[in-house]
Structure formats: structure tokens, C-alpha cells
Design an enzyme around this catalytic site. Sequence first.
Site, PDB file in Angstrom:
ATOM      1  N   ARG A  23      -4.647  78.655  13.192  1.00  0.00           N
ATOM      2  CA  ARG A  23      -5.368  77.740  12.296  1.00  0.00           C
ATOM      3  C   ARG A  23      -4.605  76.426  12.287  1.00  0.00           C
ATOM      4  O   ARG A  23      -3.459  76.368  11.843  1.00  0.00           O
ATOM      5  CB  ARG A  23      -5.440  78.361  10.901  1.00  0.00           C
ATOM      6  CG  ARG A  23      -6.119  77.506   9.847  1.00  0.00           C
ATOM      7  CD  ARG A  23      -6.076  78.222   8.496  1.00  0.00           C
ATOM      8  NE  ARG A  23      -6.669  77.417   7.426  1.00  0.00           N
ATOM      9  CZ  ARG A  23      -6.027  76.510   6.717  1.00  0.00           C
ATOM     10  NH1 ARG A  23      -4.737  76.269   6.960  1.00  0.00           N
ATOM     11  NH2 ARG A  23      -6.653  75.828   5.765  1.00  0.00           N
ATOM     12  N   LYS A  68       3.355  72.806   8.500  1.00  0.00           N
ATOM     13  CA  LYS A  68       3.909  73.319   7.241  1.00  0.00           C
ATOM     14  C   LYS A  68       5.400  73.011   7.095  1.00  0.00           C
ATOM     15  O   LYS A  68       6.079  72.574   8.028  1.00  0.00           O
ATOM     16  CB  LYS A  68       3.630  74.819   7.123  1.00  0.00           C
ATOM     17  CG  LYS A  68       2.164  75.095   6.790  1.00  0.00           C
ATOM     18  CD  LYS A  68       1.912  76.524   6.375  1.00  0.00           C
ATOM     19  CE  LYS A  68       0.473  76.704   5.903  1.00  0.00           C
ATOM     20  NZ  LYS A  68       0.167  78.103   5.524  1.00  0.00           N
TER      21      LYS A  68
END
Length: 283
Positions: free
Chosen positions: A247, A213
Site C-alpha cells: 500500500r 512512515k
Amino acid sequence: MKIGTKEFDITRTHVMGILNVTPDSFSDGGKWNHTDRALKHAEQMIAEGAEVLDIGGESTRPGFTEVAEAEEMERVLPVIERIRNNFDIPLSIDTYKSNVAGAALRAGADLVNDIWGLKHDPEMAKVIAETKAACCLTHNRRDMHYRQFMRDLVRELGESVSIAKAAGIGDDKIILDPGIGFAKTYENNLEALRCMGQLREAGYPVLLGASRKSVIGLTLGLPVEERLEGTLALTVLAVQAGCAFVRVHDVKENVRTVRMAQAVAGRISDDAVEAGDFSDTSG
């Protein structure tokens, strides 16, 4: 915690593999948006040690375009059905739409990963409760105007938990996600990462979804395809904070990182020890 037919020891960290069947996901858009390719990638992630697969049919990157429910179902349902018919692994559906979630659960999914924490679709909690599925409640909101960031985050996740419980979702079916990258500044994301342990005080397992991210890209000045090391650093932090799930896109590397971090923390499983090769005496 039970997801599908599998029991998870939430005192340890488990790896959830990401399977985006979309043309425009921020990291791997278009790679797996064909059923055969998606099935092959699922097989690879399972072989690398993924214990859950999270399947998404709509990109939720910043500025994403919402996909119609019918199109989202066309993307995810064949993949869920094929994986369910070929592998015995818990499956998560990454959606905030109750109709998509319901169809996915009927097709074989076991968990609903809702990036809006049950606050977008008023029918979502009911769908999850009726099927006795597990759910991951992610912190998200419409703006970034916080009064006290972590206090607001914890309170707003508590609101999601209240929605879940009011609908009849059991405490043993709830996972919390701090929502890295959702309605947060760079500084907010770093604070959420530093304070992950606070979420565990609510008594629910915590999932960290920070793989590749922007918080990593901004910190290291790297494009999305070069954020593996940053992701692994956050995975170590997740283990140290007691997160039950991470995740991730890169399953093999994250599984190895989790095992090493858990060994140092004294939380490695007996199965992992038995599977390891301890013959190396090189120091």
C-alpha cells in the site's frame, strides 16, 4: 483471491494506491480532499499501474482526532461513487467504523481496510460478511507493552482472523497487515519488517503498508516528503517476503520496483513481460 470483479494471483505482489480525502493525513493531507482532484489522482494512479485504490476519509496518524461518521461519509462516498462510475478497479475503504464501511460498500467499494482488525467496532465483521466483501485485518492495540513482540503480534492477528471467521467471512476474503506504525516502537517496526514472512505461514495473503512512515524517517533522518527511497527498499523486502500487496503513495515508482524485484525472484507475470521493452542492448 477475488476482490470485486478482479482475480489476484497472491503468489505475486500487487500495488495498492493510497487516496486520502482528508485535510490532515500525515503525508498528503489536503491534496485530494475535493472530489474532482481525487478523481484525477485516482486516474493517474491507475495509469501508473495501481491494481487497487484505498480510499480514506480519516487520518490515522499518531495523535489523530476522530472524525464523526457523517463527516467521514461525506468525504469518501462521493469519491467512491465517481471512481466506480469511471473506472473498473477494485476499491478499498480505509475505515474502522461499520456504518462507514457499510455505506462505502453500497457505494461501490469492494474491500474494507480496518486498522483495528475488527476489534474496534463489534458490527464490522458482520457488515463485511453480509456483503461478501474482502477485508484487510491490521495488527493494532491500545498499548506497546509486549511480552514477546512477534509472538504477540501473530497471536493478536489470529484473534482478528477468528472474529472474521466467526462472523462468516471466508478464508479467501482475508488479508493480513502487520500494522507498521500502529502501537509499535521503532525497534518493533523493524522487527515486524524483518519477520514479515512469518505472517504468510498463517495461509493468508499479507499486505505491507509502510509507505513514507516514521520508521523510514527515523532510520534515514528524513522528513515525510523525502522518504521515497526508503519506501522502495521496503517494497523490495515485501516482494522477497512474498507479500501479496504493498500500500503506497508513489504508485509509478513502486510498480517499477515491484516488477524488477519480481523479475529477479522469477515471479514476474506474463502480461508484464509482454508489456516490457526488451530492445535495450546497452548492457
